[in-house]
Write an enzyme that holds these catalytic residues in place. Structure first.
Site, mmCIF file in Angstrom:
data_model
loop_
_atom_site.group_PDB
_atom_site.id
_atom_site.type_symbol
_atom_site.label_atom_id
_atom_site.label_comp_id
_atom_site.label_asym_id
_atom_site.label_seq_id
_atom_site.Cartn_x
_atom_site.Cartn_y
_atom_site.Cartn_z
ATOM 1 N N LYS A 244 -25.305 28.042 9.124
ATOM 2 C CA LYS A 244 -25.180 26.582 9.091
ATOM 3 C C LYS A 244 -23.834 26.248 8.458
ATOM 4 O O LYS A 244 -23.513 26.726 7.356
ATOM 5 C CB LYS A 244 -26.324 26.014 8.265
HETATM 6 C C1 5RP Z 1 -27.600 21.605 1.094
HETATM 7 C C2 5RP Z 1 -28.205 21.667 2.438
HETATM 8 C C3 5RP Z 1 -28.867 20.463 3.006
HETATM 9 O O1 5RP Z 1 -30.022 20.854 3.641
HETATM 10 C C4 5RP Z 1 -27.900 19.888 3.960
HETATM 11 O O2 5RP Z 1 -26.902 19.258 3.251
HETATM 12 C C5 5RP Z 1 -28.480 19.103 5.124
HETATM 13 O O3 5RP Z 1 -28.639 17.844 4.863
HETATM 14 P P1 5RP Z 1 -27.629 16.686 5.254
HETATM 15 O O4 5RP Z 1 -27.685 16.544 6.745
HETATM 16 O O5 5RP Z 1 -28.205 15.511 4.539
HETATM 17 O O6 5RP Z 1 -26.256 17.078 4.774
HETATM 18 O O7 5RP Z 1 -28.151 22.676 3.073
HETATM 19 O O8 5RP Z 1 -26.817 22.721 0.867
#
Ligand code: 5RP
Length: 259
Positions: free
Chosen positions: A173
């Site tokens: 991610k």
């Molecule tokens: C923090 C994360 C969160 O899950 C991520 O930020 C996803 O949420 P958003 O779309 O609100 O940023 O991985 O490290």
């Protein structure tokens, strides 16, 4: 890939499209009671039918999600610092593999910090997690967190993403950026984008669309869904982009019709 690993991956990536809409509600582990997540049950329940998987902490899962719900779970297993700490995201393993298996997780998520002072800690801890996860057929999702002073550009994000893949992540991610093809085309595993801070719905839909067109295998979106003026409309609009190749205009029209 063994059967268990394949089965878990298929509970995250929709087998018909090969893509995923992850709904992230794990913010509380470092941000506390985030706006929109004060009561996770109320926020999440109406959205679950439209998400492929739910990313959250074990405490949120235990206290806010009924075990009868038919959703796959990505368990947040790293933590250690809060938004009050100047070394935010200097994280280590905070949930055992046994606990993730007991709670029937379909993947475990861990943040790595490439380029930070403490990158070595997070990369070695992540590698140990991969060793253990592979033993049990559990996919690992590496979150490429970005420290202060680092540019979220294709050069940096492709480096961080590739390192995560080389260390054994099954899913990475990362953040969307210009020239995102460079990030996806040099990753050995599927890449999903983080949603990031709340922006106008049309902008979030455009980012999701651009990421998918540039080779992302999905989105892991939180605030841009649960802080939307209509979360149920927004999750369906994002879903149309991820799984039905809707354009940003089509998805925004859908959002306006449904809200
Ligand atoms: C923090 C994360 C969160 O899950 C991520 O930020 C996803 O949420 P958003 O779309 O609100 O940023 O991985 O490290």
């Amino acid at each position: 890939m063994n059967w268990g690993m394949k089965n878990r991956m298929s509970r995250i990536f929709n087998p018909e499209t090969g893509r995923t809409l992850m709904f992230a509600v794990d913010h509380g582990y470092f941000m506390g009671p985030t706006t929109g997540l004060e009561n996770i049950t109320e926020t999440v329940d109406p959205l679950l039918p439209y998400a492929d998987t739910l990313m959250l902490t074990r405490g949120a899962l235990r206290n806010y999600i009924a075990p009868e719900k038919d959703t796959s779970i990505i368990m947040r297993v790293s933590s250690g610092t809060s938004i009050l700490n100047k070394n935010l995201l200097h994280e280590g393993l905070s949930v055992s593999m046994e606990e993730s298996l007991r709670m029937n997780a379909s993947a475990v998520a861990f943040s790595i910090m490439v380029g930070a002072e403490f990158e070595r800690d997070t990369l070695l801890a992540f590698s140990q997690l991969v060793d253990e996860a592979e033993r049990y057929g559990m996919p690992t999702l590496a979150v490429t967190a970005v420290g202060k002073g680092l540019d979220r550009d294709a050069r940096y994000l492709s480096l961080a993403t590739r390192i995560a893949g080389e260390l054994g992540a099954r899913i990475v991610k990362t953040y969307y950026c210009d020239n995102f093809e460079r990030v996806t085309s040099t990753s050995p595993v599927p890449v999903v984008i983080a949603g990031g801070k709340k922006v106008p719905e049309q902008d979030a839909l455009t980012t999701a669309y651009n990421a998918i067109q540039a080779g992302a295998a999905g989105v892991d979106m939180g605030r841009n869904i649960f802080q939307s003026e209509s979360p149920v409309a927004m999750v369906q609009a994002v879903r149309a982009i991820v799984h039905a190749n809707a354009t940003p205009d089509e998805a925004f029209e859908m959002f306006n019709d449904l809200k």
